[in-house]
Design an enzyme around this catalytic site. Structure first.
Site, PDB file in Angstrom:
ATOM      1  CG  ASN A 176       0.706  -4.152  -3.557  1.00 12.35           C
ATOM      2  OD1 ASN A 176       0.179  -4.476  -2.494  1.00 12.35           O
ATOM      3  ND2 ASN A 176       0.730  -4.946  -4.594  1.00 12.35           N
ATOM      4  CG  ASP A 177       4.443  -3.962  -0.439  1.00 10.23           C
ATOM      5  OD1 ASP A 177       3.613  -4.890  -0.439  1.00 10.23           O
ATOM      6  OD2 ASP A 177       5.527  -4.015  -1.050  1.00 10.23           O
ATOM      7  CB  VAL A 178       2.830   2.499   0.862  1.00  7.65           C
ATOM      8  CG1 VAL A 178       4.326   2.353   0.670  1.00  7.65           C
ATOM      9  CG2 VAL A 178       2.135   2.798  -0.458  1.00  7.65           C
TER      10      VAL A 178
END
Length: 475
Positions: A401-403
């Site tokens: 997700n965030d990466v």
């Protein structure tokens, strides 16, 4: 005998250094681990040859009990729970330093009360010993409680508190009290200040809790690495307390490597260490509610099926898998490997894009994929794989997700702005496999999911991959 013991510690230190060097790449990681284990065995044997060992009975009992518990946990723990186990081991290391240094303090008190003074072979209760003692006990206490709070947060048992300001105030008060108490303890004669030492230990136990509780889940990998460094520093200080060169060397290696790893991870997340420790949760800073998150995606996500993904893969020439924590939760590494092998049989170039903090700790994805016997040469680090995404036909995001969030490079107001990411959005087609649209640890929506070239398959990563494999066989 003394020279032989120190030589054994030197050999152990060399093995530790080569072991750490071996663990820098997947190909040599197993050998590095084995070298480190041999080094630890030599260090333990050397320690047991010390002349001031009173009885081997309890030592042997401890070794047997510890080995049994360690073997049981190593076999039982799931890869998804490895970060919790690492954090717990850090806590045990800090607790061991606390207990050993405390026992030495009581022994020194007993020796000082004897007419002959200090027991033969024990360090003198001078200022150097007192400083080492205070570092060993206090850092060990902080590591003990801080690590187990980290375990609770990783398990989802401890959420982010609403009153972060209160914990910040507690941290400041604790620091002031510890500085004043430590100075008084060292200069006023440490053996006469048992009550003060007990009070400082209690303050440090509280400080460990207050330091870690406000930190958000996205920063937990950094905290684990830092606590690992703390446990090494506490162990090294204990070595000075005991006059044990092996413990000094080993603790210094752990402390230094943990601090280096912390620095690398902060850089990978574009976060300063002070911001991680005192900045609070990224999710809390984002301030995105569930309704706002849902509104961000409403009507913008293009949902596809396993059959359509199979058709896209059938015509692709290059495919990059992007594993994340969702893959670990679903235990989808073997299904990923099976699909990759199927693609390679059709002469499709397959690689895996590995972000430094993918999962919940460094190397998490590497170990997980190695468990499925994914070839090491297919695991490509972020800096190397990013330029290749523009030539990638299909990028399959498995629970990351965030990466992969483009906001890190586009939105200056985003809490992850500046964080190096996998530039998945540059691929010709992006397939996102995710259970739902809930945010990652940073607590913000992911713009990748609504891009024109992105398609989403909702569901468990393992089940979705198995459906894609079945559809590929039918083509």
């Amino acid at each position: 005998m003394h020279s032989f013991i120190n030589f054994a510690y030197l050999v152990a230190a060399v093995l530790f250094i080569y072991g750490i060097k071996g663990m820098t790449t997947p190909k040599t990681a197993v050998r590095g681990n084995q070298l480190s284990a041999v080094g630890m065995l030599i260090a333990v044997i050397a320690a047991l040859l010390e002349q001031n060992v009173v009885s081997y009975l309890y030592i042997i009992m401890g070794i047997l009990i510890g080995a049994a518990i360690g073997t049981f946990l190593a076999k039982k723990v799931q890869m998804t729970s490895m970060p919790e186990m690492v954090a717990a081991l850090n806590g045990f290391g800090g607790g061991a330093s606390l207990l050993v240094a405390s026992a030495n303090y009581l022994e020194m008190q007993k020796a000082a009360a004897l007419p002959m003074g200090a027991i033969m072979g024990m360090p003198e209760a001078n200022m150097q010993w007192a400083i080492a003692l205070i570092f060993s006990i206090l850092i060990g206490a902080i590591t003990l409680t801080g690590s187990f709070v980290a375990v609770g947060k990783l398990m989802g048992k401890l959420g982010d508190p609403s009153s972060i300001g209160m914990f910040k105030a507690i941290v400041k008060v604790c620091f002031v009290l510890l500085l004043a108490g430590s100075a008084y303890f060292v200069y006023d004669g440490p053996l006469e200040n048992t009550d003060l030492l007990i009070v400082m230990v209690v303050i440090c136990l509280l400080l460990g809790v207050a330091l870690v509780i406000p930190i958000g889940g996205a920063d937990m990998p950094v905290v684990i690495a830092l606590l690992n460094s703390y446990s090494g520093l506490a162990g090294s200080a204990t070595g000075f307390v005991l006059g044990n060169n092996g413990l000094i060397i080993t603790g210094s290696l752990v402390g230094a490597s943990g601090l280096i790893l912390t620095t690398i991870m902060c850089k990978a997340m574009n976060r300063s260490l002070t911001n991680v420790l005192f900045g609070g949760s990224m999710a809390a800073q984002a301030g995105v509610s569930k309704d706002e998150n849902d509104a961000f995606y409403e009507g913008k996500v293009k949902v596809t099926s396993a059959d359509e993904v199979a058709m896209l893969l059938d015509s692709a020439k290059k495919v990059v898998f992007v594993p994340g924590y969702g893959l670990a939760v679903a235990q989808a590494q073997h299904a990923t490997r099976e699909l990759a092998s199927m693609l390679q049989k059709h002469d499709i170039d397959v690689k895996y894009a590995i972000h430094p903090v993918a999962g919940r700790m460094p190397g998490h994805m590497n170990v997980l994929l190695a468990e499925a016997e994914v070839p090491y040469e297919q695991l490509v680090e972020m800096d190397v794989i990013n330029p290749e995404f523009a030539q990638t036909d299909v990028a399959i995001v498995l629970g990351a997700n965030d990466v992969t969030n483009p906001a890190a490079s586009k939105d200056p107001n985003s809490p992850i702005f500046g964080m190096p990411i996998l530039e998945v959005a540059n691929a010709k087609t992006v397939i996102v496999v995710k259970r739902g649209l809930s945010p990652g640890f940073a607590g913000i929506p992911n713009e990748l999911f609504i891009n024109d070239n992105s398609l989403m398959v909702h569901g468990d990563a393992k089940l979705v991959l198995q459906e894609i494999i079945g559809a590929m066989k039918d083509l």
